[in-house]
Design a protein around this motif. Structure first.
Motif, mmCIF file in Angstrom:
data_model
loop_
_atom_site.group_PDB
_atom_site.id
_atom_site.type_symbol
_atom_site.label_atom_id
_atom_site.label_comp_id
_atom_site.label_asym_id
_atom_site.label_seq_id
_atom_site.Cartn_x
_atom_site.Cartn_y
_atom_site.Cartn_z
ATOM 1 N N ILE A 115 0.480 -0.964 0.093
ATOM 2 C CA ILE A 115 0.274 -0.002 0.029
ATOM 3 C C ILE A 115 1.171 1.557 -0.025
ATOM 4 N N ARG A 116 0.633 2.283 -0.930
ATOM 5 C CA ARG A 116 1.263 3.513 -0.720
ATOM 6 C C ARG A 116 0.994 4.366 -1.410
ATOM 7 N N TYR A 117 1.559 5.399 -1.832
ATOM 8 C CA TYR A 117 1.305 6.800 -3.129
ATOM 9 C C TYR A 117 2.490 7.191 -3.423
ATOM 10 N N GLU A 118 2.793 7.336 -5.068
ATOM 11 C CA GLU A 118 3.982 7.713 -6.031
ATOM 12 C C GLU A 118 3.710 8.701 -6.716
ATOM 13 N N THR A 119 4.470 10.008 -6.581
ATOM 14 C CA THR A 119 4.051 11.039 -6.905
ATOM 15 C C THR A 119 5.499 11.375 -7.907
ATOM 16 N N ILE A 120 5.479 11.468 -9.338
ATOM 17 C CA ILE A 120 6.639 11.415 -9.997
ATOM 18 C C ILE A 120 6.167 12.839 -10.434
ATOM 19 N N THR A 121 7.778 14.097 -10.764
ATOM 20 C CA THR A 121 7.451 15.224 -10.819
ATOM 21 C C THR A 121 8.086 15.746 -12.280
ATOM 22 N N GLY A 122 7.454 16.341 -13.690
ATOM 23 C CA GLY A 122 7.797 16.883 -14.232
ATOM 24 C C GLY A 122 9.578 17.619 -14.670
ATOM 25 N N LYS A 123 8.898 18.198 -16.073
ATOM 26 C CA LYS A 123 9.397 19.611 -15.981
ATOM 27 C C LYS A 123 8.319 20.849 -15.564
ATOM 28 N N GLU A 124 8.977 21.622 -15.516
ATOM 29 C CA GLU A 124 7.566 22.454 -14.976
ATOM 30 C C GLU A 124 7.090 22.858 -13.760
ATOM 31 N N GLY A 125 6.798 21.548 -13.090
ATOM 32 C CA GLY A 125 6.355 21.243 -12.010
ATOM 33 C C GLY A 125 5.487 20.373 -12.164
ATOM 34 N N LYS A 126 4.891 19.717 -13.262
ATOM 35 C CA LYS A 126 4.097 18.982 -13.541
ATOM 36 C C LYS A 126 4.405 17.893 -12.918
#
Length: 510
Positions: free
Chosen positions: A167-178
């Motif tokens: 159980i988890r959550y994953e945040t992937i951050t790209g260019k320009e803060g998206k």
């Protein structure tokens, strides 16, 4: 003769060793000191073109070791791997240097000896690598986490319980803060995702320690809730709602699964709005452990609002008709009726109201008495209506119950909270010490001290001037100036320090 020669050689070798290894003593701030005052000490010895530094705690435990080309305390120029240790002898950090600059691998460990940072520094000062935090409810760390960095910026963060694939959550951050966040449930089952991009999204909240789902909401492209489910800590459904192209509903259950409320929505296609029509709308507190309010609807209007405290105890019931308040009932923590306030023309008319830490008494539509209390229920202020003089008379106390201010205020000026008008008497140690007259926030005569967030301000009227002195929290004078009292509308523009508001009197001091 041979024995004498051997003794001479041994003495020479020992003399070299003593000369090569030097010891320096330091205080707690790493300033040089004598042996009897030291908290750390340093031993140095030559290693080729460099010098080996070994720092020790007072008890002889190694504190740091590494090679340096310059061993000047607090300005060392390290080369190669340098290791720091805790007073217990555990590795605290390992850093790689090149001619005094941090370049290459670096590891940091927490107090438990777990890896908290594992990165590689580049010559330009940026780094790639991973940081870790670990569950520790005593220090408000309720989840484990792992963050991956590229060029010193976080590109991926995983919040998880015990198993990083569970159980988890994953945040992937790209260019320009998206960004995009992927949510997972029990045993790592994928639930859906939400992102910063417009369109349909999902949001999942979790209970901590152990990690489990508390809420799942799905949103339409306009950001409104399409459907949602709130779960109790035991995994049962507390509330579910769904909105479709014709109507919608919200159903609420207790922790045993029994239905306690049902609200029906009506959809207006022209405005794309869902209007609560009939039934009970339950709202929960932030952690979904208590009901915070209940709104009861009939034919699209609220007819009853119930408000609850943090412990789930009923605080008040507001009765409405055609969206107009007719009265409010207030309750004590034991559930008994505390007071009732009747309303007229949607305004309080008769009775005693309770708002936060304030008690307000109304008679014939007029506020005749206001009392405010501290968190521990000590009287902080009281403001009474003197009908014979057509004024309000107020008394303000410090946390010891000693009078700090009294003031009188014209009845018609009571609503103008910011442009305060009144006659103030300031007290020192419970005795009158000075008077001040204020009109529409401007000091007319006298002298007064007021406690501010950043210290104390002292105002004194002198002709057309107001003399202003500002003191910091340590009592040091930081500003001594004067302000023209008659400055028209600009007097209250920005944050004029010479203005006086009624609220200033309640930031009391002794």
């Amino acid at each position: 003769m041979k024995k004498l020669f051997t003794s001479a050689i041994l003495a020479f070798v020992l003399s070299i060793h003593v000369y090569a290894q030097e010891r320096t003593y330091f205080d707690e701030n790493w300033e040089k000191t004598s042996q009897d005052k030291m908290e750390y000490y340093r031993e140095t010895s030559p290693k080729g073109k460099l010098t080996l530094i070994k720092d020790f705690y007072k008890n002889g435990t190694l504190q740091m070791e590494g090679l340096a080309s310059d061993i000047t305390p607090n300005n060392e120029v390290f080369d190669g791997k340098v290791t720091w240790y805790t007073p217990e002898g555990k590795v605290m950090s390992i850093v790689t240097y090149s001619n005094g600059k941090q370049v290459g691998p670096a590891q940091t460990y927490d107090e438990a000896g777990k890896l908290s940072e594992d990165v590689i520094y580049k010559a330009d000062g940026t780094f790639n690598g991973t940081s870790y935090t670990y569950k520790d409810p005593e220090n408000d760390y309720f989840y484990n986490s792992m963050t991956v960095f590229e060029n010193s910026l976080p590109v991926k963060t995983i919040i998880y319980d015990e198993d990083i694939k569970g159980i988890r959550y994953e945040t992937i951050t790209g260019k320009e803060g998206k960004y995009e966040t992927k949510f997972y449930g029990d045993k790592g089952k994928y639930l859906g995702s939400g992102s910063s991009e417009p369109g349909e999204n999902m949001l999942v909240d979790y209970y901590p320690n152990p990690m489990r789902i508390s809420k799942i909401e799905k949103y339409k492209s306009d950001g409104s809730v399409k459907e949602g489910i709130i779960y109790s800590k035991n995994g049962k459904i507390l509330q579910e709602q769904k909105k479709n192209k014709k109507d919608g509903y919200k159903t609420t259950y207790d922790e045993s699964g029994n239905k306690i409320g049902h609200l029906v929505y009506q959809y207006d296609k022209a405005t794309d709005v869902y209007t609560p029509m009939d039934g009970e709308d339950y709202e929960f507190n932030n952690d979904y452990t208590q009901i915070s309010s209940i709104n009861v609807y009939k034919n699209g209007s609220i007819i009853l609002n119930k408000s609850y405290d943090d412990n789930g105890k009923l605080l008040s019931e507001k009765i409405l008709k055609d969206d107009v308040t007719e009265g409010i009932k207030y309750y004590s923590p034991d559930g008994k009726l505390r007071s009732t306030v009747t309303y007229k023309d949607d305004l309080p008319y008769e009775g005693t109201a309770y708002e936060g830490l304030s008690e307000l008494q109304y008679k014939d539509g007029i506020l005749v008495n206001t009392r405010t209390y501290t968190e521990d229920q000590k009287l902080k202020s009281e403001k009474k209506l003197n009908t014979s003089k057509n004024t309000y008379e107020a008394t303000i106390y410090n946390d010891k119950g000693v009078i700090v201010y009294t003031f009188t205020q014209p009845l018609n000026e009571n609503e103008d909270y910011y442009n305060f008008t009144g006659q103030i008497v300031q007290y020192v140690k419970g005795k009158p010490a000075g008077k001040a007259s204020v009109k529409e926030g401007i000091l007319q005569s006298g002298k007064i001290k007021l406690k501010m967030a950043n210290g104390i301000k002292e105002l004194e009227r002198n002709g057309k001037w107001i003399l202003l002195k500002m003191y910091n929290t340590d009592g040091k004078l930081v500003q001594d100036s004067k302000v023209l009292a008659d400055t028209g509308e600009d007097y209250f523009s920005g944050e004029n320090q010479a203005a006086i508001q009624e609220g200033d009197l309640f930031d009391i001091f002794e």
